[in-house]
Design an enzyme around this catalytic site. Structure first.
Site, PDB file in Angstrom:
ATOM      1  N   LYS A  35       0.836  -1.202   0.000  1.00  0.00           N
ATOM      2  CA  LYS A  35       0.000   0.000   0.000  1.00  0.00           C
ATOM      3  C   LYS A  35       0.877   1.261   0.000  1.00  0.00           C
ATOM      4  O   LYS A  35       0.622   2.218  -0.729  1.00  0.00           O
ATOM      5  CB  LYS A  35      -0.894  -0.019   1.249  1.00  0.00           C
ATOM      6  CG  LYS A  35      -2.126   0.862   1.114  1.00  0.00           C
ATOM      7  CD  LYS A  35      -2.760   1.092   2.467  1.00  0.00           C
ATOM      8  CE  LYS A  35      -4.055   0.341   2.637  1.00  0.00           C
ATOM      9  NZ  LYS A  35      -4.738   0.707   3.891  1.00  0.00           N
ATOM     10  N   GLU A 151     -13.372  10.456  14.616  1.00  0.00           N
ATOM     11  CA  GLU A 151     -13.589  10.963  13.265  1.00  0.00           C
ATOM     12  C   GLU A 151     -15.026  10.665  12.833  1.00  0.00           C
ATOM     13  O   GLU A 151     -15.530   9.589  13.072  1.00  0.00           O
ATOM     14  CB  GLU A 151     -12.589  10.271  12.315  1.00  0.00           C
ATOM     15  CG  GLU A 151     -12.641  10.773  10.902  1.00  0.00           C
ATOM     16  CD  GLU A 151     -12.684  12.290  10.859  1.00  0.00           C
ATOM     17  OE1 GLU A 151     -11.722  12.914  11.296  1.00  0.00           O
ATOM     18  OE2 GLU A 151     -13.702  12.859  10.398  1.00  0.00           O
ATOM     19  N   GLY A 253     -35.006   2.711   2.829  1.00  0.00           N
ATOM     20  CA  GLY A 253     -34.338   1.970   1.756  1.00  0.00           C
ATOM     21  C   GLY A 253     -34.155   0.522   2.125  1.00  0.00           C
ATOM     22  O   GLY A 253     -35.048  -0.103   2.713  1.00  0.00           O
ATOM     23  N   CYS A 260     -19.123   0.747   9.160  1.00  0.00           N
ATOM     24  CA  CYS A 260     -19.252   1.447  10.446  1.00  0.00           C
ATOM     25  C   CYS A 260     -20.526   1.124  11.221  1.00  0.00           C
ATOM     26  O   CYS A 260     -20.453   0.576  12.323  1.00  0.00           O
ATOM     27  CB  CYS A 260     -19.158   2.949  10.228  1.00  0.00           C
ATOM     28  SG  CYS A 260     -17.515   3.447   9.731  1.00  0.00           S
ATOM     29  N   LYS A 320     -23.247   2.214  -0.439  1.00  0.00           N
ATOM     30  CA  LYS A 320     -23.971   3.467  -0.645  1.00  0.00           C
ATOM     31  C   LYS A 320     -23.316   4.171  -1.826  1.00  0.00           C
ATOM     32  O   LYS A 320     -22.328   3.665  -2.372  1.00  0.00           O
ATOM     33  CB  LYS A 320     -23.930   4.333   0.611  1.00  0.00           C
ATOM     34  CG  LYS A 320     -22.528   4.773   0.967  1.00  0.00           C
ATOM     35  CD  LYS A 320     -22.553   5.807   2.040  1.00  0.00           C
ATOM     36  CE  LYS A 320     -21.199   6.461   2.151  1.00  0.00           C
ATOM     37  NZ  LYS A 320     -21.125   7.466   3.170  1.00  0.00           N
TER      38      LYS A 320
HETATM   39  C1  UDX Z   1     -20.975   6.580   8.942  1.00  0.00           C
HETATM   40  C2  UDX Z   1     -21.261   7.914   9.658  1.00  0.00           C
HETATM   41  O1  UDX Z   1     -22.217   8.669   8.903  1.00  0.00           O
HETATM   42  C3  UDX Z   1     -19.973   8.707   9.841  1.00  0.00           C
HETATM   43  O2  UDX Z   1     -20.228   9.903  10.574  1.00  0.00           O
HETATM   44  C4  UDX Z   1     -18.992   7.815  10.611  1.00  0.00           C
HETATM   45  O3  UDX Z   1     -17.790   8.471  10.822  1.00  0.00           O
HETATM   46  C5  UDX Z   1     -18.754   6.524   9.862  1.00  0.00           C
HETATM   47  O4  UDX Z   1     -20.011   5.854   9.681  1.00  0.00           O
HETATM   48  P1  UDX Z   1     -20.534   5.795   6.433  1.00  0.00           P
HETATM   49  O5  UDX Z   1     -20.534   4.394   6.962  1.00  0.00           O
HETATM   50  O6  UDX Z   1     -19.448   6.220   5.503  1.00  0.00           O
HETATM   51  O7  UDX Z   1     -20.506   6.868   7.635  1.00  0.00           O
HETATM   52  O8  UDX Z   1     -21.918   5.985   5.637  1.00  0.00           O
HETATM   53  P2  UDX Z   1     -23.297   6.737   5.861  1.00  0.00           P
HETATM   54  O9  UDX Z   1     -23.433   7.815   4.862  1.00  0.00           O
HETATM   55  O10 UDX Z   1     -23.514   7.095   7.260  1.00  0.00           O
HETATM   56  O11 UDX Z   1     -24.317   5.566   5.443  1.00  0.00           O
HETATM   57  C6  UDX Z   1     -24.362   4.325   6.144  1.00  0.00           C
HETATM   58  C7  UDX Z   1     -25.445   3.421   5.587  1.00  0.00           C
HETATM   59  O12 UDX Z   1     -26.732   3.961   5.890  1.00  0.00           O
HETATM   60  C8  UDX Z   1     -25.403   3.233   4.079  1.00  0.00           C
HETATM   61  O13 UDX Z   1     -25.650   1.882   3.786  1.00  0.00           O
HETATM   62  C9  UDX Z   1     -26.529   4.112   3.576  1.00  0.00           C
HETATM   63  O14 UDX Z   1     -27.075   3.654   2.367  1.00  0.00           O
HETATM   64  C10 UDX Z   1     -27.520   4.006   4.722  1.00  0.00           C
HETATM   65  N1  UDX Z   1     -28.440   5.152   4.833  1.00  0.00           N
HETATM   66  C11 UDX Z   1     -27.957   6.387   5.138  1.00  0.00           C
HETATM   67  C12 UDX Z   1     -29.806   4.966   4.681  1.00  0.00           C
HETATM   68  O15 UDX Z   1     -30.277   3.841   4.427  1.00  0.00           O
HETATM   69  N2  UDX Z   1     -30.647   6.036   4.834  1.00  0.00           N
HETATM   70  C13 UDX Z   1     -30.192   7.284   5.132  1.00  0.00           C
HETATM   71  O16 UDX Z   1     -31.024   8.190   5.263  1.00  0.00           O
HETATM   72  C14 UDX Z   1     -28.807   7.468   5.284  1.00  0.00           C
END
Ligand code: UDX
Length: 429
Positions: A35, A151, A253, A260, A320
């Protein structure tokens, strides 16, 4: 300032690039030599909008460099950020072995005062353990401080989340590192919460669990909407205008996935259990999330009847939009469950095809969005990529044996789809 980031995953790499962008001198360390070689040669191990430009620009400016040598990274800076993975263990608790390893390596390499900042998502009280470990393994017996600085970046929006954060959380046991931490973050112009280390660690798990709860809440409402003829998007819009609630993270959805939310929820439930609290509310959040996928699959089966031998086109594999990450992706789970029912899949994702190939077998990989429908009995939208809205619906209609779409992300307008003659099933509408 001179900063070192240990771990060049999503958090470490994007944070390092953004720190360099605001003028700090940053060394990114990773024990994965391949990496580091890739990064040194100008390549990137992940896709993240805007990241390539930042890395290129700041490497050229001499503010960003990469090394596989932890000791070198520790010696070059006064502030060492730990941004290594904290993967789940089979019982839902967190594997802290990478954190412990970095704490030991940092301790061994320290020869003067250092601030060790934990950025990885960790259970409350980890900072205390990191401090104990460093004390134990630091032969030179120099002073140090441990800070928790969680973070909150979202994949796909990591650069903008980092450059314009909602808040910076600084958790520490002593006032000594606060001024330095504030100086590091001053260019980002965000509100700062200075607190004790345990509270800072809790803020991270509490925030992610709350966002997951919000998603499960709207998904539960989607089920009620489907049973009553209401529209979940209208409900979300009406709720979201209340500033106390807010519209974001109220998109119904296929449920949440990714590296996460699922992991952090399990971890938080486990942490609560360990400190004597049964967090049943969060267990329900998990249950609703599982059920959401079950209900969607049932919708497909109710419409297509027998899936064995049916051809289904799937739009989206990433967990996503705007990312190539397929870890714990609801889209991949959906594909695998359709395959288990005997369906034959044609799949497309704008960015995640390479990574998906490693975990999804026996699918036909289609390079262009508009060719997915060819010869299929139905189309499924599994990821909320904006560009799927540009699908040539007339062409897709002609390519399908019958115009049927299951929209797991509510990307299309229901009334318009029905007007165009589609059998259109979405979520909560
Ligand atoms: C998340 C947190 O948002 C972020 O603050 C943290 O630091 C890491 O975890 P991330 O996992 O990158 O970030 O994605 P996020 O945009 O939060 O979406 C997570 C999941 O929720 C995705 O599968 C997304 O499709 C889903 N989602 C999100 C929904 O189904 N509906 C929504 O309204 C928002």
């Amino acid at each position: 300032m001179k900063l070192t980031l240990i771990g060049t995953g999503y958090v470490g790499l994007v944070t390092g690039a953004c720190f360099a962008e605001v003028g700090h001198h940053v060394v990114c360390v990773d024990n994965d030599e391949a990496k580091i070689k890739l990064l040194q040669a100008g390549g990137l191990p992940i896709y993240e909008p805007g990241l390539a430009e930042l890395v290129k620009k700041n490497t050229a400016a001499g503010r960003l460099s990469f090394t596989a040598n932890t000791a070198e990274g520790v010696q070059k800076s006064d502030v060492i950020f730990i941004a290594v993975p904290t993967p789940p263990l089979p019982d839902g608790s967190v594997d802290l072995s990478f954190i412990e390893r970095v704490a030991r390596d940092t301790a061994t390499a320290m020869t003067d005062y250092k601030i060790i900042v934990d950025k990885s998502t960790v259970p409350v009280k980890t900072g205390e353990k990191v401090a104990e470990t460093i004390k134990r393994y630091c032969a030179s017996r120099v002073d140090f401080d441990v800070v928790s600085n969680p973070e909150f970046l979202r994949e796909g929006f990591a650069v903008s989340d980092l450059m314009k954060p909602d808040r910076i959380v600084i958790g520490t046991r002593s006032p000594r590192p606060v001024a330095v931490m504030k100086e590091i973050y001053a260019p980002f112009n965000a509100p700062m919460v200075v607190t004790d280390i345990n509270s800072a660690e809790l803020i991270k798990h509490a925030s992610n669990s709350f966002l997951a709860l919000k998603i499960s809440y709207i998904n539960a409402l989607a089920a009620i909407c489907e049973n009553t003829g209401a529209n979940v998007q209208e409900v979300a819009a009406g709720m979201g205008l209340d500033e106390r609630i807010g519209r974001r993270f109220l998109n119904a959805g296929l449920g949440f996935g990714g590296s996460c939310f699922p992991k952090d929820l399990s971890a938080f439930i486990k942490i609560a259990e360990q400190v004597g609290y049964d967090f049943r509310l969060l267990k329900e959040v998990q249950r609703i999330n599982t059920e959401q996928m079950d209900r969607f699959i049932k919708k497909i089966i109710d419409t297509l009847w027998v899936l064995k031998g049916k051809r289904i086109g799937v739009l989206g594999l990433a967990f996503k939009q705007n990312t190539d990450d397929v870890r714990m992706s609801p889209a991949i789970e959906l594909c695998q469950r359709l395959q288990k029912e005997g369906a034959i899949l044609r799949v497309h994702d704008p960015k995640a095809m390479d990574k998906a190939r490693a975990i999804l077998n026996d699918a036909t990989w289609v390079d262009t969005l508009d060719d997915v429908a060819e010869g299929c009995d139905a189309l499924v939208v599994a990821t909320e990529w904006d560009e799927f809205k540009n699908l040539d619906l007339d062409r897709a209609r002609k390519l399908l044996t019958h115009p049927i779409m299951f929209d797991g992300r509510n990307l299309f307008d229901r009334v318009e789809m029905e007007r165009r003659g589609w059998i259109y099933k979405s979520v909560g509408r």
